[in-house]
Enzyme design. Sequence first.
Site, PDB file in Angstrom:
ATOM      1  N   GLU A   1       0.951  -1.378   0.006  1.00  0.00           N
ATOM      2  CA  GLU A   1       0.070  -0.074   0.118  1.00  0.00           C
ATOM      3  C   GLU A   1       0.816   1.285  -0.103  1.00  0.00           C
ATOM      4  O   GLU A   1       0.446   2.318  -0.687  1.00  0.00           O
ATOM      5  CB  GLU A   1      -0.852   0.074   1.374  1.00  0.00           C
ATOM      6  CG  GLU A   1      -1.724   1.148   1.284  1.00  0.00           C
ATOM      7  CD  GLU A   1      -2.515   1.318   2.455  1.00  0.00           C
ATOM      8  OE1 GLU A   1      -2.484   0.556   3.500  1.00  0.00           O
ATOM      9  OE2 GLU A   1      -3.509   2.296   2.649  1.00  0.00           O
TER      10      GLU A   1
ATOM     11  N   ASP B   1      -0.684  -4.911   3.243  1.00  0.00           N
ATOM     12  CA  ASP B   1      -1.175  -3.760   3.796  1.00  0.00           C
ATOM     13  C   ASP B   1      -0.515  -3.586   5.234  1.00  0.00           C
ATOM     14  O   ASP B   1      -0.939  -4.560   6.068  1.00  0.00           O
ATOM     15  CB  ASP B   1      -2.648  -3.834   3.998  1.00  0.00           C
ATOM     16  CG  ASP B   1      -3.304  -2.499   4.289  1.00  0.00           C
ATOM     17  OD1 ASP B   1      -4.586  -2.234   4.108  1.00  0.00           O
ATOM     18  OD2 ASP B   1      -2.486  -1.730   4.926  1.00  0.00           O
TER      19      ASP B   1
ATOM     20  N   ILE C   1      -0.725  -1.564   7.813  1.00  0.00           N
ATOM     21  CA  ILE C   1      -1.688  -1.419   8.976  1.00  0.00           C
ATOM     22  C   ILE C   1      -2.951  -1.300   8.006  1.00  0.00           C
ATOM     23  O   ILE C   1      -3.228  -0.121   7.382  1.00  0.00           O
ATOM     24  CB  ILE C   1      -1.252  -0.129   9.692  1.00  0.00           C
ATOM     25  CG1 ILE C   1       0.165  -0.187  10.359  1.00  0.00           C
ATOM     26  CG2 ILE C   1      -2.518   0.207  10.573  1.00  0.00           C
ATOM     27  CD1 ILE C   1       0.370   0.868  11.450  1.00  0.00           C
ATOM     28  N   ASP C   2      -4.030  -1.967   8.261  1.00  0.00           N
ATOM     29  CA  ASP C   2      -5.414  -1.890   7.811  1.00  0.00           C
ATOM     30  C   ASP C   2      -6.103  -1.302   8.779  1.00  0.00           C
ATOM     31  O   ASP C   2      -6.145  -2.126  10.000  1.00  0.00           O
ATOM     32  CB  ASP C   2      -5.954  -3.058   7.217  1.00  0.00           C
ATOM     33  CG  ASP C   2      -7.058  -2.768   6.493  1.00  0.00           C
ATOM     34  OD1 ASP C   2      -7.242  -2.089   5.665  1.00  0.00           O
ATOM     35  OD2 ASP C   2      -8.207  -3.440   6.860  1.00  0.00           O
TER      36      ASP C   2
ATOM     37  N   THR D   1      -5.469   2.460   9.754  1.00  0.00           N
ATOM     38  CA  THR D   1      -4.655   3.287  10.177  1.00  0.00           C
ATOM     39  C   THR D   1      -5.639   4.560  10.791  1.00  0.00           C
ATOM     40  O   THR D   1      -5.044   4.951  11.920  1.00  0.00           O
ATOM     41  CB  THR D   1      -3.829   4.237   8.954  1.00  0.00           C
ATOM     42  OG1 THR D   1      -3.258   3.219   8.332  1.00  0.00           O
ATOM     43  CG2 THR D   1      -3.004   5.070   9.642  1.00  0.00           C
TER      44      THR D   1
ATOM     45  N   ASP E   1      -6.182  -4.384   0.788  1.00  0.00           N
ATOM     46  CA  ASP E   1      -7.140  -4.385   1.789  1.00  0.00           C
ATOM     47  C   ASP E   1      -7.866  -5.767   2.129  1.00  0.00           C
ATOM     48  O   ASP E   1      -8.274  -6.313   3.147  1.00  0.00           O
ATOM     49  CB  ASP E   1      -8.261  -3.453   1.779  1.00  0.00           C
ATOM     50  CG  ASP E   1      -7.781  -2.070   1.862  1.00  0.00           C
ATOM     51  OD1 ASP E   1      -8.238  -1.206   0.896  1.00  0.00           O
ATOM     52  OD2 ASP E   1      -6.883  -1.899   2.664  1.00  0.00           O
TER      53      ASP E   1
HETATM   54  O1  LIG Z   1      -5.848   2.778   4.836  1.00  0.00           O
HETATM   55  P1  LIG Z   1      -5.854   1.596   5.456  1.00  0.00           P
HETATM   56  O2  LIG Z   1      -5.982   1.860   6.949  1.00  0.00           O
HETATM   57  O3  LIG Z   1      -5.205   0.636   5.220  1.00  0.00           O
HETATM   58  O4  LIG Z   1      -7.443   0.760   5.049  1.00  0.00           O
HETATM   59  C1  LIG Z   1      -8.500   1.331   5.833  1.00  0.00           C
HETATM   60  C2  LIG Z   1      -9.728   0.647   5.525  1.00  0.00           C
HETATM   61  O5  LIG Z   1     -10.077  -0.346   6.278  1.00  0.00           O
HETATM   62  O6  LIG Z   1     -10.772   1.730   5.752  1.00  0.00           O
HETATM   63  C3  LIG Z   1     -11.579   1.862   4.693  1.00  0.00           C
HETATM   64  C4  LIG Z   1     -12.674   2.188   4.897  1.00  0.00           C
HETATM   65  O7  LIG Z   1     -13.282   1.006   5.700  1.00  0.00           O
HETATM   66  C5  LIG Z   1     -11.047   0.715   3.784  1.00  0.00           C
HETATM   67  O8  LIG Z   1     -11.066   1.396   2.510  1.00  0.00           O
HETATM   68  C6  LIG Z   1      -9.612   0.492   4.104  1.00  0.00           C
HETATM   69  O9  LIG Z   1      -9.648  -0.971   3.796  1.00  0.00           O
HETATM   70 MG   LIG Z   2      -6.346  -1.062   4.203  1.00  0.00          MG
HETATM   71 MG   LIG Z   3      -3.207   0.599   5.171  1.00  0.00          MG
END
Ligand SMILES: O=P(O)(O)OC[C@@]1(O)O[C@H](CO)[C@@H](O)[C@@H]1O
Ligand SMILES: [Mg+2]
Ligand SMILES: [Mg+2]
Length: 278
Positions: free
Chosen positions: A54, A74, A76-77, A79, A207
């Site tokens: 990412e 990813d 950190i999913d 953030t 993601d």
């Molecule tokens: O940018 P990050 O943290 O990797 O992703 C954040 C996230 O979970 O939030 C958004 C809405 O739920 C999604 O598009 C994405 O997967």
């Molecule tokens: Mg993400």
């Molecule tokens: Mg992320």
Amino acid sequence: MCFPQIILNAFKQQKQVHLKSSQADLVTETDLRVETILKSAIRDKYPVHRFIGEESVAAGECVELTDSPTWIIDPIDGTANFVHRFPFVAISIAFTVNKQVKAPMEFGIVYSCVEDKLFYAQKGRGAFLNGEPLNASGQEGGITCEPDSDDDDEVRWQGLSGLCCIPDDMLCVCFSVRALGTAAVDMCQVATGGADAYYHIGMHCWDIAASSIIVQEAGGVVMDTDGSPFDMMSRRVIAASSTAVANRISQVIQAFPCRRDDEDQCRCICGGKGVNSV
Ligand SMILES: O=P(O)(O)OC[C@@]1(O)O[C@H](CO)[C@@H](O)[C@@H]1O
Ligand SMILES: [Mg+2]
Ligand SMILES: [Mg+2]
């Protein structure tokens, strides 16, 4: 220090936050550090492997699937959750070969750091949570749904109202709604049976690549929001307990086209950065 510990230590600290594509698209020094550590550790062992990360893509790298074994990361999913200390932050790592975007990945790992929950699956070998086998609910009727959209709320609520107001004589009724703010962990709830459906329009391949195989190996179904086969680059996904529920959702939500993650691939091949630079 191992990278989950890096996230946990930073979780409690003040963070320097930077904006990427929008006010809701955040990145911190920890996102960058974890992705760098992951990529260099993998590259040391497998120098010919490629990456779709990412934060590397955010830094200008191409989303380029080739025949080479490819890691989709990813760091950190969630953030935004990380910045606000909301305890749902996950590392998502998927592995694919021969340009597989539709067939299941080879394997996927989602580690929800604060919960200390390790979801993982390998193609044909089942899905697990902290070593225990995972099974989707198989539900075909009343469902718990995890909707998400990176676009305007109207689309999200149009979809939801469609789901919640399905006439009883129709197949499925949505009883309740959840959203944790991390697509990877949200989607893994379908694999645990804790949710019967998840849909998302606007996320990215990193993601959901790992959680897509975790759902499939748990006996769940993944597909595109228009009912076509799952395509991790399309930025649209439905994960569900059964084909019946997935099809019903694809009929009621307002799918809209998204710019594919790999849409600029030809630019990359012709002249983009194309080199893993993080
Ligand atoms: O940018 P990050 O943290 O990797 O992703 C954040 C996230 O979970 O939030 C958004 C809405 O739920 C999604 O598009 C994405 O997967
Ligand atoms: Mg993400
Ligand atoms: Mg992320």
